[in-house]
Enzyme design. Structure first.
Site, PDB file in Angstrom:
ATOM      1  CD  GLU A 269      -5.977   4.134  -7.908  1.00  0.00           C
ATOM      2  OE1 GLU A 269      -6.413   4.428  -6.782  1.00  0.00           O
ATOM      3  OE2 GLU A 269      -4.763   4.092  -8.182  1.00  0.00           O
TER       4      GLU A 269
ATOM      5  CD  GLN B  19      -1.444  -4.431  -4.589  1.00  0.00           C
ATOM      6  OE1 GLN B  19      -0.713  -3.572  -5.046  1.00  0.00           O
ATOM      7  NE2 GLN B  19      -1.499  -5.649  -5.097  1.00  0.00           N
TER       8      GLN B  19
ATOM      9  CG  ASP C 105      -5.313  -1.716  -3.341  1.00  0.00           C
ATOM     10  OD1 ASP C 105      -4.939  -0.871  -2.542  1.00  0.00           O
ATOM     11  OD2 ASP C 105      -5.308  -1.552  -4.572  1.00  0.00           O
TER      12      ASP C 105
ATOM     13  CD1 TRP D  84       1.827   1.024  -1.715  1.00  0.00           C
ATOM     14  CD2 TRP D  84       3.506   1.891  -2.912  1.00  0.00           C
ATOM     15  NE1 TRP D  84       1.672   0.636  -3.027  1.00  0.00           N
ATOM     16  CE2 TRP D  84       2.674   1.148  -3.783  1.00  0.00           C
ATOM     17  CE3 TRP D  84       4.640   2.510  -3.440  1.00  0.00           C
ATOM     18  CZ2 TRP D  84       2.929   1.031  -5.145  1.00  0.00           C
ATOM     19  CZ3 TRP D  84       4.882   2.392  -4.813  1.00  0.00           C
ATOM     20  CH2 TRP D  84       4.039   1.659  -5.651  1.00  0.00           C
TER      21      TRP D  84
ATOM     22  CD1 TRP E 277       1.679  -2.921  -7.648  1.00  0.00           C
ATOM     23  CD2 TRP E 277       1.222  -1.472  -9.276  1.00  0.00           C
ATOM     24  NE1 TRP E 277       2.670  -1.968  -7.639  1.00  0.00           N
ATOM     25  CE2 TRP E 277       2.414  -1.071  -8.629  1.00  0.00           C
ATOM     26  CE3 TRP E 277       0.749  -0.695 -10.342  1.00  0.00           C
ATOM     27  CZ2 TRP E 277       3.122   0.064  -9.017  1.00  0.00           C
ATOM     28  CZ3 TRP E 277       1.455   0.430 -10.723  1.00  0.00           C
ATOM     29  CH2 TRP E 277       2.631   0.809 -10.068  1.00  0.00           C
ATOM     30  CB  THR E 278      -5.115  -4.075  -7.315  1.00  0.00           C
ATOM     31  OG1 THR E 278      -4.729  -3.772  -5.982  1.00  0.00           O
ATOM     32  CG2 THR E 278      -6.586  -4.403  -7.341  1.00  0.00           C
TER      33      THR E 278
ATOM     34  NE  ARG F 244      -3.380   1.872 -10.669  1.00  0.00           N
ATOM     35  CZ  ARG F 244      -3.249   3.108 -11.139  1.00  0.00           C
ATOM     36  NH1 ARG F 244      -2.707   3.318 -12.325  1.00  0.00           N
ATOM     37  NH2 ARG F 244      -3.648   4.145 -10.429  1.00  0.00           N
ATOM     38  CG  ASP F 245      -6.276  -1.592 -10.040  1.00  0.00           C
ATOM     39  OD1 ASP F 245      -5.140  -2.093  -9.930  1.00  0.00           O
ATOM     40  OD2 ASP F 245      -6.548  -0.442  -9.638  1.00  0.00           O
TER      41      ASP F 245
HETATM   42  N1  DQQ Z   1      -3.202   0.204  -5.380  1.00  0.00           N
HETATM   43  C1  DQQ Z   1      -2.509  -0.691  -6.280  1.00  0.00           C
HETATM   44  C2  DQQ Z   1      -3.026  -0.352  -7.632  1.00  0.00           C
HETATM   45  C3  DQQ Z   1      -4.333   0.295  -7.358  1.00  0.00           C
HETATM   46  C4  DQQ Z   1      -4.062   1.093  -6.115  1.00  0.00           C
HETATM   47  C5  DQQ Z   1      -1.025  -0.516  -6.152  1.00  0.00           C
HETATM   48  C6  DQQ Z   1      -5.274   1.455  -5.328  1.00  0.00           C
HETATM   49  O1  DQQ Z   1      -3.127  -1.473  -8.481  1.00  0.00           O
HETATM   50  O2  DQQ Z   1      -4.765   1.045  -8.444  1.00  0.00           O
HETATM   51  O3  DQQ Z   1      -0.570  -0.882  -4.864  1.00  0.00           O
HETATM   52  O4  DQQ Z   1      -4.991   1.657  -3.983  1.00  0.00           O
END
Ligand code: DQQ
Length: 538
Positions: free
Chosen positions: A201, A38, A22, A46, A81-82, A146-147
């Site tokens: 997301e 990310q 991301d 990952w 994270w994002t 999240r995000d």
């Molecule tokens: N990638 C992140 C998250 C998001 C997801 C984690 C989307 O925060 O929701 O690496 O690819």
């Protein structure tokens, strides 16, 4: 790196060694574009996620810096994270991002630059009051929270952000308010929610003006007549709704509500996810960035030593009838153009395959206009195709004759055509309007096995009484084929791994397989130079 893997390495797209995904918190600040992402600093799969950081003055050439946010505190020890950047009053940038805490709960944290006079904003400080927001409240799933988006200011002068969440089984963009950007309270209703899907997301919320390709900054007053866009990432793709931001109720209201989410509009109909946009105050435009993952196997990613690229940044705006977003690659990409070939007056009859010679076919930028000579005979459109456009692309393949189309480009083709990727259109008639299918068919893209090779597709409407031309822009960057059809109405990002890349012997063609002749009033193609992307550490 084994030779095959080194030819795959992209030359103009944003890429870095190890695993990246991301785009996070993009911004333009004091003359510099910042791209965070990310990033796994330890390998090409990952894991160990931190915020990688690169900077640029032109969105094309990038300098790689040390990660901006690392897993150093209990509120992000299992992953940074994002999240998004907001430029606060007094021009102070702040990043709010999701941390996976010691119990793997998802919480929202903040960081500020240590020294705003460092042009690269290399170091970011975590204040003691993290996490700012915890997954507390009835119905909230602490592992689906999240995000956070970029902040915006409401009519009451308070900041707002939205966070993607699963709430009582609904997908929601939860709304939070704050006076100081540090202390947040949840508003009793979400910005928008829907029971039509799983958790969204990477929500993105921004304002656009119909028919104007200038962008808007969410934290200044939004002019009358503006519309708002809510983008969400789900089902492996980025979808969006156009609507209004109802200030009285502090909620997003979409113009059209489609129960069946297969029908929701998409930012891109190919391999493109977790996109994030920002207002570029340098050029007054909105730019969107998306992640495109590898579609080879994870053992290939380990052998390559990298995985994941970002699509070329795109300018994004709203068409004049407020029905759909339009996109095109940022103009800066044109600085990589070198040799140009141009053809005029080409006519493609049924079965014609006309080679485009004289450029580097592995790394190219192609602009081609197709002018239709007759549309009366167009085959009828069946609305059920919209429910599974990929299936329709597989059936209405480039080799299947239609009345008007398929016509388009064949790229990265081996000498004997055993390997090729086709990007093409077909025209259908639907009552008073025409529906144009755009496909990017990867099924023959490589002789290698263990690859994901779908036939991507999207439809757009065109008023062929007024507009007789369908444009295609395709950027080829070794393993990336990124196409913009109908003036950016449908965009398709694709990843391909042809064996023919090894000896550099790929070919490119314009073709028509429809019974009706298609003219090409304009065809221009360029070889592209290599950009300097994350090559050295700052
Ligand atoms: N990638 C992140 C998250 C998001 C997801 C984690 C989307 O925060 O929701 O690496 O690819």
């Amino acid at each position: 790196t084994p030779p095959f893997f080194s030819v795959l390495q992209n030359r103009q797209s944003f890429q870095i060694c190890n695993y990246s995904k991301d785009p996070n918190g993009p911004m333009y600040y004091n003359g510099i574009y910042h791209q965070f992402y990310q990033y796994n600093p330890n390998g090409s799969l990952w894991g160990n996620i931190v915020w990688g950081h690169s900077v640029s003055t032109d969105l094309i050439n990038w300098i790689r810096l040390d990660p901006a946010i690392e897993r150093t505190s209990p509120s992000d020890i299992n992953g940074c994270w994002t999240g998004s950047t907001t430029i606060l009053k007094g021009r102070q940038p702040a990043i709010i991002y999701t941390g996976a805490d010691t119990q793997m709960r998802q919480v929202q944290n903040i960081v500020f630059p240590k020294n705003v006079s460092d042009p690269y904003l290399r170091e970011w400080i975590k204040p003691d009051n993290n996490p700012l927001i915890q997954p507390i409240g009835q119905g909230l799933n602490s592992k689906q929270f999240r995000d956070p988006t970029t902040g915006w200011i409401g009519p009451d002068g308070l900041w707002r952000i939205a966070v993607g969440a699963e709430l009582n089984g609904y997908s929601a963009a939860l709304l939070y308010k704050s006076e100081d950007f540090v202390h947040w309270t949840r508003v009793d209703h979400p910005l928008y929610s829907s029971n039509a899907s799983t958790m969204w997301e990477c929500p993105d919320f921004f304002a656009v003006l119909p028919g104007k390709n200038s962008g808007l900054d969410l934290s200044v007053a939004i002019p009358d007549g503006a519309k708002h866009v809510l983008k969400m990432s789900l089902d492996n793709c980025d979808k969006y709704m156009i609507g209004v931001y109802d200030l009285k109720n502090d909620a997003f209201v979409p113009d059209t509500l489609l129960e069946d989410r297969r029908l929701w509009s998409r930012i891109d109909y190919g391999n493109y996810y977790a996109s994030k946009s920002f207002f570029d105050s340098k050029k007054g435009r909105r730019i969107i960035w998306g992640w495109t993952n590898e579609t080879d196997s994870s053992s290939d990613d380990v052998a390559k030593g990298w995985a994941g690229i970002h699509a070329i940044p795109r300018t994004i705006w709203l068409d004049s009838n407020s029905k759909q977003l339009l996109q095109r690659p940022v103009e800066e990409i044109e600085s990589l153009r070198r040799e140009e070939v141009s053809r005029q007056g080409l006519e493609l009859k049924q079965g014609d395959l006309s080679e485009i010679k004289g450029i580097d076919t592995l790394q190219a930028d192609v602009e081609i206009d197709f002018e239709l000579t007759s549309t009366d005979s167009a085959d009828p459109f069946d609305p059920s195709w919209l429910l599974d456009i990929e299936k329709h692309c597989r059936e209405a393949d480039a080799s299947v004759h239609g009345s008007v189309g398929p016509f388009g480009l064949v790229v990265l083709a081996s000498d004997n055509m055993e390997e090729h990727t086709s990007v093409h259109f077909r025209v259908y008639k639907s009552q008073e309007k025409y529906m144009i299918l755009m496909c990017s068919d990867l099924r023959k893209s490589s002789l290698r096995t263990e690859l994901h090779t779908p036939a991507y597709g999207g439809f757009f409407e065109l008023d062929l009484e007024k507009e007789k031309t369908i444009s295609l822009r395709t950027l080829i960057d070794r393993s990336a084929v990124e196409s913009f059809g109908g003036g950016g109405r449908v965009c398709i990002m694709a990843r391909v791994y042809p064996v023919a890349l090894i000896d550099g012997g790929t070919r490119m063609y314009a073709f028509n397989n429809g019974t009706s002749t298609v003219r090409v009033p304009r065809l221009k193609a360029w070889s592209m130079r290599r950009a300097q992307v994350n090559v050295k550490k700052g």
